[in-house]
Design a protein around this motif. Sequence first.
Motif, PDB file in Angstrom:
ATOM      1  N   VAL A  65     -20.431  22.060  44.679  1.00 29.87           N
ATOM      2  CA  VAL A  65     -21.262  21.810  43.496  1.00 29.87           C
ATOM      3  C   VAL A  65     -22.319  20.762  43.823  1.00 29.87           C
ATOM      4  CG1 VAL A  65     -21.263  20.801  41.179  1.00 29.87           C
ATOM      5  CG2 VAL A  65     -19.550  22.492  41.781  1.00 29.87           C
ATOM      6  N   ALA A  66     -21.917  19.662  44.447  1.00 33.02           N
ATOM      7  CA  ALA A  66     -22.845  18.577  44.769  1.00 33.02           C
ATOM      8  C   ALA A  66     -23.932  19.032  45.735  1.00 33.02           C
ATOM      9  CB  ALA A  66     -22.086  17.390  45.360  1.00 33.02           C
ATOM     10  N   GLN A  67     -23.596  19.874  46.706  1.00 32.44           N
ATOM     11  CA  GLN A  67     -24.564  20.308  47.703  1.00 32.44           C
ATOM     12  C   GLN A  67     -25.536  21.355  47.176  1.00 32.44           C
ATOM     13  OE1 GLN A  67     -21.929  21.478  50.864  1.00 32.44           O
ATOM     14  NE2 GLN A  67     -22.005  19.462  51.812  1.00 32.44           N
ATOM     15  N   THR A  68     -25.142  22.099  46.148  1.00 37.49           N
ATOM     16  CA  THR A  68     -26.018  23.153  45.656  1.00 37.49           C
ATOM     17  C   THR A  68     -26.985  22.673  44.580  1.00 37.49           C
ATOM     18  OG1 THR A  68     -24.370  23.872  44.047  1.00 37.49           O
ATOM     19  CG2 THR A  68     -24.382  24.997  46.183  1.00 37.49           C
ATOM     20  N   MET A  69     -26.859  21.462  44.147  1.00 36.22           N
ATOM     21  CA  MET A  69     -27.781  20.945  43.142  1.00 36.22           C
ATOM     22  C   MET A  69     -29.149  20.728  43.769  1.00 36.22           C
ATOM     23  SD  MET A  69     -25.371  18.376  41.057  1.00 36.22           S
ATOM     24  CE  MET A  69     -23.998  19.018  40.149  1.00 36.22           C
ATOM     25  N   ASP A  70     -30.201  20.943  42.950  1.00 38.03           N
ATOM     26  CA  ASP A  70     -31.556  20.860  43.489  1.00 38.03           C
ATOM     27  C   ASP A  70     -31.905  19.474  44.009  1.00 38.03           C
ATOM     28  OD1 ASP A  70     -31.250  20.498  40.748  1.00 38.03           O
ATOM     29  OD2 ASP A  70     -33.329  20.930  40.292  1.00 38.03           O
ATOM     30  N   GLN A  71     -31.298  18.442  43.524  1.00 41.21           N
ATOM     31  CA  GLN A  71     -31.450  17.099  44.082  1.00 41.21           C
ATOM     32  C   GLN A  71     -30.061  16.634  44.455  1.00 41.21           C
ATOM     33  OE1 GLN A  71     -33.339  14.390  41.419  1.00 41.21           O
ATOM     34  NE2 GLN A  71     -35.325  15.351  41.620  1.00 41.21           N
ATOM     35  N   ALA A  72     -29.913  16.084  45.628  1.00 36.85           N
ATOM     36  CA  ALA A  72     -28.602  15.669  46.103  1.00 36.85           C
ATOM     37  C   ALA A  72     -28.016  14.569  45.225  1.00 36.85           C
ATOM     38  CB  ALA A  72     -28.698  15.197  47.546  1.00 36.85           C
ATOM     39  N   VAL A  73     -26.736  14.682  44.972  1.00 39.17           N
ATOM     40  CA  VAL A  73     -26.018  13.633  44.259  1.00 39.17           C
ATOM     41  C   VAL A  73     -25.955  12.413  45.169  1.00 39.17           C
ATOM     42  CG1 VAL A  73     -23.750  13.007  43.326  1.00 39.17           C
ATOM     43  CG2 VAL A  73     -24.681  15.287  42.915  1.00 39.17           C
ATOM     44  N   SER A  74     -26.066  11.243  44.601  1.00 44.21           N
ATOM     45  CA  SER A  74     -26.016  10.004  45.359  1.00 44.21           C
ATOM     46  C   SER A  74     -24.751   9.946  46.210  1.00 44.21           C
ATOM     47  CB  SER A  74     -26.030   8.817  44.391  1.00 44.21           C
ATOM     48  OG  SER A  74     -25.550   7.655  45.018  1.00 44.21           O
ATOM     49  N   PRO A  75     -24.883   9.658  47.502  1.00 42.68           N
ATOM     50  CA  PRO A  75     -23.694   9.501  48.336  1.00 42.68           C
ATOM     51  C   PRO A  75     -22.755   8.419  47.796  1.00 42.68           C
ATOM     52  CG  PRO A  75     -25.634   9.685  49.719  1.00 42.68           C
ATOM     53  CD  PRO A  75     -26.115   9.579  48.293  1.00 42.68           C
ATOM     54  N   TRP A  76     -23.312   7.384  47.165  1.00 41.04           N
ATOM     55  CA  TRP A  76     -22.477   6.339  46.575  1.00 41.04           C
ATOM     56  C   TRP A  76     -21.597   6.915  45.470  1.00 41.04           C
ATOM     57  CZ3 TRP A  76     -20.573   1.817  47.674  1.00 41.04           C
ATOM     58  CH2 TRP A  76     -19.994   1.051  46.665  1.00 41.04           C
ATOM     59  N   LEU A  77     -22.176   7.723  44.588  1.00 44.40           N
ATOM     60  CA  LEU A  77     -21.403   8.337  43.509  1.00 44.40           C
ATOM     61  C   LEU A  77     -20.329   9.248  44.094  1.00 44.40           C
ATOM     62  CD1 LEU A  77     -20.769   8.961  40.563  1.00 44.40           C
ATOM     63  CD2 LEU A  77     -22.680  10.573  40.559  1.00 44.40           C
ATOM     64  N   LEU A  78     -20.679  10.034  45.096  1.00 41.16           N
ATOM     65  CA  LEU A  78     -19.691  10.916  45.720  1.00 41.16           C
ATOM     66  C   LEU A  78     -18.544  10.106  46.318  1.00 41.16           C
ATOM     67  CD1 LEU A  78     -22.013  13.499  47.491  1.00 41.16           C
ATOM     68  CD2 LEU A  78     -20.656  13.845  45.419  1.00 41.16           C
ATOM     69  N   ARG A  79     -18.863   8.982  46.915  1.00 39.57           N
ATOM     70  CA  ARG A  79     -17.840   8.136  47.525  1.00 39.57           C
ATOM     71  C   ARG A  79     -16.901   7.522  46.489  1.00 39.57           C
ATOM     72  NH1 ARG A  79     -19.915   3.498  51.155  1.00 39.57           N
ATOM     73  NH2 ARG A  79     -18.393   2.164  50.172  1.00 39.57           N
ATOM     74  N   GLN A  80     -17.371   7.364  45.268  1.00 42.80           N
ATOM     75  CA  GLN A  80     -16.554   6.764  44.217  1.00 42.80           C
ATOM     76  C   GLN A  80     -15.703   7.792  43.479  1.00 42.80           C
ATOM     77  OE1 GLN A  80     -16.411   3.582  44.563  1.00 42.80           O
ATOM     78  NE2 GLN A  80     -18.073   3.880  46.037  1.00 42.80           N
ATOM     79  N   GLN A  81     -15.802   9.038  43.854  1.00 44.14           N
ATOM     80  CA  GLN A  81     -15.078  10.102  43.178  1.00 44.14           C
ATOM     81  C   GLN A  81     -13.569   9.825  43.079  1.00 44.14           C
ATOM     82  OE1 GLN A  81     -13.001  12.910  44.031  1.00 44.14           O
ATOM     83  NE2 GLN A  81     -13.327  13.928  42.086  1.00 44.14           N
TER      84      GLN A  81
END
Length: 190
Positions: free
Chosen positions: A8-24
């Motif tokens: 889901v994160a990779q298919t979004m037209d703008q990449a999700v912040s790596p910081w947000l992904l790391r806090q998952q």
Amino acid sequence: MGSKLIEVAQTMDQAVSPWLLRQQPHIHGKTGLALDLACGAGRHSRYLSALGFQVIAVDRDSASFAELTRLNINCIQCDLEGSLKGYRWPFRDECFDLVVVTNYLHRPLFSSIFASIKLGGVLIYETFSDGHQNFGRPKNPHFLLKTDELLERCQAGSDSRGFQCLDFEQGQVNRNGPAIVQSICARRII
């Protein structure tokens, strides 16, 4: 993070912040009400919605709202900096399970943001810090955090209501070029 969420994160037209992904891991399994403050195009709103949060996306520019609304994301157009006389924070105290802020800083909002997070709720905040002016915009010190500012603001005090720091970083990152940022993930404990 599960492969479905990475997809889901990779298919979004703008990449999700790596910081947000790391806090998952700090928000894994949580649901409830999330606020994406100064949401821009809504990249984080879409991601939080995919995680199962009921999302409120707020920005002064409503250009992306039609798409977000189709995804059942509640959108609110609001000038967060209160250029209009009589500005009031549009949310009540202790209503959000999660607040996400990226690439935005308006210091007078800190106390309202902190007050809007439920006990046990999480704040994920990432924005530019002093030193970034050497790499690009913003250059105005009003829009750049001072060293350790997010960490200090989240520690117990009158306007923070008491947060436990779960993760904190500051320094240079590479986001399509170098940037100086400060990032925190904190849970409200008081």
